[in-house]
Design a protein around this motif. Structure first.
Motif, PDB file in Angstrom:
ATOM      1  N   GLY A  72      14.014   2.748   2.513  1.00 51.31           N
ATOM      2  CA  GLY A  72      13.994   3.806   3.520  1.00 51.31           C
ATOM      3  C   GLY A  72      12.736   4.646   3.430  1.00 51.31           C
ATOM      4  O   GLY A  72      12.162   5.047   4.445  1.00 51.31           O
ATOM      5  N   GLN A  73      12.298   4.923   2.215  1.00 52.42           N
ATOM      6  CA  GLN A  73      11.071   5.692   2.027  1.00 52.42           C
ATOM      7  C   GLN A  73       9.852   4.897   2.485  1.00 52.42           C
ATOM      8  O   GLN A  73       8.904   5.470   3.009  1.00 52.42           O
ATOM      9  N   VAL A  74       9.884   3.576   2.315  1.00 53.01           N
ATOM     10  CA  VAL A  74       8.786   2.741   2.801  1.00 53.01           C
ATOM     11  C   VAL A  74       8.697   2.842   4.317  1.00 53.01           C
ATOM     12  O   VAL A  74       7.626   3.043   4.871  1.00 53.01           O
ATOM     13  N   TYR A  75       9.840   2.707   4.993  1.00 57.12           N
ATOM     14  CA  TYR A  75       9.848   2.816   6.460  1.00 57.12           C
ATOM     15  C   TYR A  75       9.266   4.158   6.905  1.00 57.12           C
ATOM     16  O   TYR A  75       8.413   4.211   7.783  1.00 57.12           O
ATOM     17  N   ARG A  76       9.751   5.249   6.293  1.00 55.90           N
ATOM     18  CA  ARG A  76       9.278   6.582   6.668  1.00 55.90           C
ATOM     19  C   ARG A  76       7.786   6.736   6.394  1.00 55.90           C
ATOM     20  O   ARG A  76       7.053   7.296   7.202  1.00 55.90           O
ATOM     21  N   CYS A  77       7.341   6.227   5.267  1.00 59.16           N
ATOM     22  CA  CYS A  77       5.931   6.320   4.898  1.00 59.16           C
ATOM     23  C   CYS A  77       5.060   5.583   5.918  1.00 59.16           C
ATOM     24  O   CYS A  77       3.942   6.005   6.200  1.00 59.16           O
ATOM     25  N   LEU A  78       5.584   4.513   6.486  1.00 62.31           N
ATOM     26  CA  LEU A  78       4.828   3.725   7.458  1.00 62.31           C
ATOM     27  C   LEU A  78       5.116   4.149   8.901  1.00 62.31           C
ATOM     28  O   LEU A  78       4.681   3.501   9.843  1.00 62.31           O
ATOM     29  N   ALA A 128       0.840  -1.208   0.000  1.00 55.64           N
ATOM     30  CA  ALA A 128       0.000   0.000   0.000  1.00 55.64           C
ATOM     31  C   ALA A 128       0.873   1.256   0.000  1.00 55.64           C
ATOM     32  O   ALA A 128       0.571   2.228  -0.705  1.00 55.64           O
ATOM     33  N   ALA A 129       1.956   1.241   0.764  1.00 58.25           N
ATOM     34  CA  ALA A 129       2.854   2.400   0.802  1.00 58.25           C
ATOM     35  C   ALA A 129       3.519   2.612  -0.556  1.00 58.25           C
ATOM     36  O   ALA A 129       3.650   3.740  -1.030  1.00 58.25           O
ATOM     37  N   ILE A 130       3.912   1.521  -1.195  1.00 59.72           N
ATOM     38  CA  ILE A 130       4.574   1.611  -2.501  1.00 59.72           C
ATOM     39  C   ILE A 130       3.597   2.088  -3.569  1.00 59.72           C
ATOM     40  O   ILE A 130       3.946   2.893  -4.431  1.00 59.72           O
ATOM     41  N   ALA A 131       2.375   1.605  -3.509  1.00 66.50           N
ATOM     42  CA  ALA A 131       1.372   1.931  -4.531  1.00 66.50           C
ATOM     43  C   ALA A 131       0.762   3.316  -4.362  1.00 66.50           C
ATOM     44  O   ALA A 131       0.130   3.821  -5.289  1.00 66.50           O
ATOM     45  N   GLU A 164       0.801   9.490  -4.043  1.00 67.52           N
ATOM     46  CA  GLU A 164       1.236  10.713  -3.359  1.00 67.52           C
ATOM     47  C   GLU A 164       2.556  10.505  -2.625  1.00 67.52           C
ATOM     48  O   GLU A 164       3.314  11.453  -2.440  1.00 67.52           O
ATOM     49  N   ALA A 165       2.840   9.285  -2.205  1.00 68.42           N
ATOM     50  CA  ALA A 165       4.070   9.006  -1.453  1.00 68.42           C
ATOM     51  C   ALA A 165       5.285   8.911  -2.366  1.00 68.42           C
ATOM     52  O   ALA A 165       6.388   9.237  -1.961  1.00 68.42           O
ATOM     53  N   SER A 166       5.103   8.450  -3.593  1.00 70.19           N
ATOM     54  CA  SER A 166       6.186   8.296  -4.562  1.00 70.19           C
ATOM     55  C   SER A 166       7.370   7.536  -3.963  1.00 70.19           C
ATOM     56  O   SER A 166       8.509   7.982  -3.985  1.00 70.19           O
ATOM     57  N   ILE A 223       9.083  -3.473  -4.098  1.00 70.36           N
ATOM     58  CA  ILE A 223       9.147  -2.229  -4.882  1.00 70.36           C
ATOM     59  C   ILE A 223       9.357  -2.547  -6.355  1.00 70.36           C
ATOM     60  O   ILE A 223       8.662  -2.029  -7.228  1.00 70.36           O
ATOM     61  N   ASP A 224      10.311  -3.435  -6.637  1.00 66.67           N
ATOM     62  CA  ASP A 224      10.590  -3.805  -8.026  1.00 66.67           C
ATOM     63  C   ASP A 224       9.398  -4.494  -8.677  1.00 66.67           C
ATOM     64  O   ASP A 224       9.070  -4.223  -9.834  1.00 66.67           O
ATOM     65  N   ASP A 225       8.737  -5.392  -7.933  1.00 67.83           N
ATOM     66  CA  ASP A 225       7.585  -6.097  -8.489  1.00 67.83           C
ATOM     67  C   ASP A 225       6.449  -5.141  -8.821  1.00 67.83           C
ATOM     68  O   ASP A 225       5.824  -5.253  -9.868  1.00 67.83           O
ATOM     69  N   ILE A 226       6.196  -4.201  -7.938  1.00 69.82           N
ATOM     70  CA  ILE A 226       5.098  -3.256  -8.152  1.00 69.82           C
ATOM     71  C   ILE A 226       5.427  -2.265  -9.262  1.00 69.82           C
ATOM     72  O   ILE A 226       4.557  -1.884 -10.044  1.00 69.82           O
TER      73      ILE A 226
END
Length: 94
Positions: free
Chosen positions: A29-35, A16-19, A22-24, A52-55
């Protein structure tokens, strides 16, 4: 499935964070921060990178393996092999 035991993050939360447009999100590291957390032991970073690569992989399904989008999505896949890590004289047959 739990992706990060330290922060108790599921693959659903990470996806969900990757998709989220708005979060881009482009890095673990960005996933951790987003969550709202930060990496602890780091074991999950490889799995998060794979998600991230799969999505972000090309959705065409018909593109050749050598297309630029496909190559970029798998740049990190070329991990070092034993020969890259050990001096040649130690690998030589005795």
């Amino acid at each position: 499935m739990i992706v990060c035991s330290c922060n108790v993050l599921s693959d659903t939360q990470v996806r969900a964070a990757i998709a989220d447009p708005e979060a881009s999100v482009r890095t673990a590291g960005q996933v951790y921060r987003c969550l709202g957390c930060s990496p602890q032991c780091g074991r999950c970073a490889r799995t998060i990178r794979k998600l991230i690569d799969d999505i972000n992989a090309p959705a065409c399904g018909a593109c050749p393996l050598d297309c630029a989008a496909h190559a970029h999505a798998h740049d990190h896949a070329a991990e070092p092999v034993l020969a890259d890590l050990v001096p040649a004289n130690l690998l030589a047959a005795e």
